[in-house]
Design an enzyme around this catalytic site. Structure first.
Site, PDB file in Angstrom:
ATOM      1  N   SER A 136       0.827  -1.200   0.000  1.00 16.25           N
ATOM      2  CA  SER A 136       0.000   0.000   0.000  1.00 16.25           C
ATOM      3  C   SER A 136       0.872   1.266   0.000  1.00 16.25           C
ATOM      4  O   SER A 136       1.709   1.436  -0.873  1.00 16.25           O
ATOM      5  CB  SER A 136      -0.961  -0.045   1.190  1.00 16.25           C
ATOM      6  OG  SER A 136      -1.945   0.946   1.095  1.00 16.25           O
ATOM      7  N   ASP A 270      -9.701  -3.309  -5.943  1.00 18.48           N
ATOM      8  CA  ASP A 270      -9.040  -2.488  -4.933  1.00 18.48           C
ATOM      9  C   ASP A 270      -9.533  -1.043  -5.050  1.00 18.48           C
ATOM     10  O   ASP A 270      -9.271  -0.366  -6.046  1.00 18.48           O
ATOM     11  CB  ASP A 270      -7.524  -2.552  -5.132  1.00 18.48           C
ATOM     12  CG  ASP A 270      -6.749  -1.960  -3.980  1.00 18.48           C
ATOM     13  OD1 ASP A 270      -7.334  -1.172  -3.213  1.00 18.48           O
ATOM     14  OD2 ASP A 270      -5.560  -2.284  -3.847  1.00 18.48           O
ATOM     15  N   HIS A 299      -7.157  -5.716  -0.495  1.00 19.25           N
ATOM     16  CA  HIS A 299      -6.049  -4.769  -0.307  1.00 19.25           C
ATOM     17  C   HIS A 299      -5.310  -5.062   0.996  1.00 19.25           C
ATOM     18  O   HIS A 299      -4.077  -5.122   1.023  1.00 19.25           O
ATOM     19  CB  HIS A 299      -6.600  -3.336  -0.312  1.00 19.25           C
ATOM     20  CG  HIS A 299      -5.567  -2.270  -0.203  1.00 19.25           C
ATOM     21  ND1 HIS A 299      -4.950  -1.695  -1.303  1.00 19.25           N
ATOM     22  CD2 HIS A 299      -5.015  -1.674   0.884  1.00 19.25           C
ATOM     23  CE1 HIS A 299      -4.089  -0.788  -0.899  1.00 19.25           C
ATOM     24  NE2 HIS A 299      -4.103  -0.751   0.426  1.00 19.25           N
TER      25      HIS A 299
END
Length: 324
Positions: A136, A270, A299
């Site tokens: 991320s 996502d 995610h």
């Protein structure tokens, strides 16, 4: 590459000050100190995990154990929390009691980049090669690390569900930006009140929040209790607000300069980095190793798919490791 033992692998856990901020480090493997240049027993390679946000090392506990076993227990696998995202143990403050101000705005997005570079400088010999596995916002941090410290011996960077552009314009970003940038202070009082609840009640609340998952990693439950700390939540939300404002344009220059070292892994559903972001980067870098998830992983894969993700990564890196 073999999947390794299914038995839990012991971890070495440390709470340290890095850039003056409390930092949680989990180290998988027998190597606890990689800073001594003169040692002949240092490994040739370190796998270092750069977390997402919340950047709590505990979320990656199962992931690094599975990765370590998948690597046949040959290399250390470490995860370093973001500065100030962990609740320090009793007797340790969130910020080091010193007159020296090591880094301006260490809890901000830029500060988190410098925090990781400082950790490597102080704790890892410059002769050790690195495999950076980022998740991320950790992917943005990793690209910044490679940009600012070209001397790092990065063998590969694996960027999982990369939030490296247009965060505020993503479906989740449109929803969260007003909350993070204007209303986050309103969350502090409820968190403060909840912080007085017994630990068992906090765990029950976390389980309730994650009830929709078929399976949930137990370490995610215990780690999430950190989120009942006002100091942790303040630092987490502050960093997130900066992500919305600062992660705008994709750094295509750094990507181009390091393309052969990078593996991108995008999700199909996502809401932080939607599939058209994948389509666009794939078009801009047709020779890049840019993959689209075919397994439906979320995610926040660490909540329920750590072992599956670790197995994929060891498979991707098999050829690279034969050349080390």
């Amino acid at each position: 590459m073999r999947s390794g033992s299914e038995e839990p692998v012991p971890l070495h856990e440390e709470f340290i000050y890095c850039c003056g901020a409390a930092t949680h480090v989990l180290k998988c493997g027998p190597w606890k100190d990689l800073s001594k240049d003169e040692s002949k027993n240092l490994p040739r390679l370190l796998f270092m995990i750069i977390p997402g946000n919340p950047g709590l090392a505990g979320y990656y506990r199962t992931f690094i154990q599975a990765l370590y076993c998948g690597l046949n227990q040959q290399y250390p696998v470490w995860v370093v929390s973001h500065a100030g995202h962990c609740k320090p143990p009793s007797g340790m403050e969130m910020i080091e009691d010193t007159d020296i101000k090591e880094l301006e705005d260490v809890f901000g997005l830029n500060g988190q980049v410098e925090h990781k570079l400082n950790f490597l400088k102080k704790n890892v010999s410059k002769d050790i090669k690195l495999v950076l596995i980022a998740h991320s916002i950790g992917c943005y941090i990793t690209l910044e690390m490679m940009k600012r410290a070209s001397e790092l011996q990065v063998l590969r960077s694996v960027l999982l569900f990369p939030t490296i552009e247009r965060m505020a314009q993503s479906p989740q970003g449109k929803l969260m930006t007003p909350l993070l940038c204007k209303l986050r202070y309103a969350l502090y009082m409820p968190v403060y009140l909840l912080s007085f609840l017994p630990e068992g009640v906090k765990a029950s609340l976390v389980r309730f929040a994650l009830r929709g998952m078929k399976t949930c990693d137990e370490s995610s439950i215990t780690t999430s209790i950190n989120l009942f700390s006002v100091d942790c939540i303040a630092n987490i939300l502050y960093m997130a607000s900066q992500e919305m404002m600062k992660v705008v344009e994709r750094d295509s220059t750094t990507i181009k300069q390091n393309l052969k070292k990078l593996i991108f892994y995008y999700g199909t559903g996502d809401s932080w980095c939607p599939q058209h972001y994948y389509d666009e980067i794939k078009m801009d870098f047709p020779d890049g190793d840019i993959r689209l998830c075919e397994k439906g992983l979320r995610h926040a894969f660490v909540l329920d798919a750590s072992k599956e993700m670790a197995a994929m990564i060891t498979d991707w890196l098999q050829d690279d490791l034969t050349k080390v």
